[in-house]
Write an enzyme that holds these catalytic residues in place. Structure first.
Site, PDB file in Angstrom:
ATOM      1  CB  CYS A 338      -1.055   0.068   1.250  1.00  0.00           C
ATOM      2  SG  CYS A 338      -2.353   1.137   1.030  1.00  0.00           S
ATOM      3  CG  HIS A 443      -3.624  -3.400   3.492  1.00  0.00           C
ATOM      4  ND1 HIS A 443      -2.490  -2.999   4.286  1.00  0.00           N
ATOM      5  CD2 HIS A 443      -4.324  -2.444   3.069  1.00  0.00           C
ATOM      6  CE1 HIS A 443      -2.403  -1.681   4.106  1.00  0.00           C
ATOM      7  NE2 HIS A 443      -3.385  -1.320   3.112  1.00  0.00           N
TER       8      HIS A 443
END
Length: 501
Positions: A338, A443
């Protein structure tokens, strides 16, 4: 239970055990065929989860929903605050980012926020028999009492009973409980139906005189004393832990996760800490004067961030970019997730001041990509395929990011890295052509056992051990639930709930 009841768990301090107790009670009542929902009016955390409708809630409420055996809902956590500076945070209402606010501005916004909280509570009452509410911090923070929506302000608004939990392992438990109670108003004290003492170890007979004194002093019952559950590693709300769940005598892989001030979703690495052959450590550098070099390891991970440009500057200021370059020269590997993935590119633009001051920051330059932060967040659960080296595996997880990342238009075909993931038929993320560097937005990508096995193989380790985070979480929830059933006066608590008001 017939009509919906609400019970609130508040704590004398942060980390008193509120999250764990709520999870345990949710599972216990779910096992009794009670339709139960977790609820946290206001949560401040950088660990979050994505609901099926594409909303964002605190990760602790996702764990509690799992304990209650119900699907995720934005109504379980109507207000989520994600800090992006020492005094400001992104305000997320009913799963969607509203704006960034400084503390003073948010204080004025609390009246509006309370309406969102009450709306969600009302919806849950229509669909559940029991709502177990988690407070935030302590109800005795006198400077935060005005307009409170996280603790007694909420309890007063919905007229629900409250249990106060305290952690005896830290010491001073009787002062914590008596002091907290005395700092409440009379109406707030009246709704406290009892205490729970958490993390006790030793001979309970030695504690009993203190319990009797506490009940006489406060005229409130102690509803139970929960034991210290050794080795319990239930997902934390926001606090990092460096403890390991296994004996690491057989470590074969060293992983270092860099910790910067606005690091997010550190639960991505829980499964790595559980693997008996992996030593996964968090590297802290608390101030600019302290130079903490990245130790020799097999893999460096750049985690997510709520303020990527600020955390990138933090990384540069500590010389970690030089450590990373040296690590790669010696053949080590690097993964960015991310915000960490965005850092691997050439530049990060924030023209609209989404995460801080408007401007651009130079990335680490390992991928020919650039990122621009946008006001619209990507919030999605995703599944597909992960590619590392010559192998592939199934992968699943979730995306929470404001950035839009694109390959630089002038990138030559021979310089283009290969895709790391295929999600929903679309490629995402990259792996360098020398197979040393990887990055993506997903994630939780290692929570899938086969994806974890692929990572381990990519690092050169051969092992058939595949711990499952889902199984580990389920085991932890069951342990807490059984402790609640054994050590809490559940029948008395149920009777008090049914007779409330």
């Amino acid at each position: 239970m017939t009509n919906c009841q609400t019970i609130m768990i508040q704590g004398t301090t942060s980390d008193a055990g509120k999250t764990t107790l709520v999870a345990g009670l949710c599972r216990l009542f779910a096992d009794k065929q009670v339709k139960v929902a977790p609820f946290k009016p206001q949560n401040m955390a950088l660990n979050s989860a994505v609901t099926p409708c594409g909303g964002e809630i605190g990760r602790a409420q996702a764990l509690q929903a799992k304990a209650a055996r119900v699907a995720l809902s934005v109504d379980f956590n109507p207000i989520l605050l994600k800090p992006n500076s020492d005094t400001g945070a992104q305000v997320i209402v009913h799963g969607k980012a509203l704006s960034n606010m400084e503390a003073e501005s948010y204080h004025d916004y609390k009246k509006v926020a309370m309406q969102a909280v009450l709306h969600s509570h009302k919806k849950l009452k229509e669909n559940y028999q029991l709502i177990v509410v988690e407070g935030a911090g302590s109800p005795a923070e006198v400077n935060l009492r005005e307009g409170d929506i996280a603790n007694m302000g909420f309890a007063e608004a919905v007229d629900c009973p409250v249990i106060i939990v305290a952690d005896i392992d830290k010491g001073g438990v009787f002062a914590q409980l008596v002091g907290t109670l005395m700092l409440l108003s009379q109406s707030e004290q009246d709704r406290v139906i009892g205490f729970v003492i958490n993390r006790f170890r030793g001979d309970i007979s030695l504690l009993e005189p203190g319990l009797e004194w506490l009940e006489r002093k406060t005229n409130k019952p102690v509803l139970g004393v929960l034991p210290y559950l050794h080795g319990l590693d239930i997902s934390s709300e926001d606090a990092l832990t460096t403890s390991q769940s296994y004996d690491k005598a057989n470590t074969k892989v060293e992983i270092v996760v860099l910790v910067y001030p606005h690091m997010s979703n550190h639960t991505d690495f829980d499964i790595l800490r559980h693997h008996p052959h992996i030593n996964c450590q968090f590297l802290f550098a608390k101030n600019e004067k302290t130079k903490v070099s990245i130790p020799a390891c097999d893999l460096i991970i750049l985690p997510g961030s709520k303020n990527v440009r600020s955390d990138l500057a933090f990384l540069y200021a500590r010389g970690w970019h030089q450590d990373i370059a040296r690590h790669l020269r010696y053949g080590g590997k690097l993964i960015g997730i991310c915000g960490g993935y965005q850092m691997l590119g050439q530049v990060i633009h924030d023209p609209h001041a989404i995460e801080g001051q408007a401007g651009s920051s130079k990335g680490l330059g390992y991928f020919p990509i650039e990122t621009e932060l946008a006001s619209e967040k990507t919030l999605v659960n995703a599944a597909g395929t992960m590619m590392l080296g010559e192998a592939k595996s199934e992968v699943s997880g979730y995306e929470i990011h404001a950035g839009v990342t694109q390959l630089l238009t002038n990138t030559l075909a021979e310089d283009k890295p290969s895709a790391m993931l295929t999600l929903g038929g679309e490629e995402q993320g990259f792996v360098s052509n020398d197979q040393q560097i990887a990055g993506c937005y997903l994630h939780g990508l290692f929570d899938n056992p086969s994806a974890l096995q692929l990572l381990i193989s990519w690092l050169g380790l051969k092992t058939n051990i595949q711990p499952s985070l889902d199984s580990l979480e389920e085991e932890a929830i069951e342990r807490v639930s059984h402790a609640c059933e054994q050590y809490l006066a559940i029948d008395k608590l149920t009777a008090m709930l049914q007779s409330w008001r």
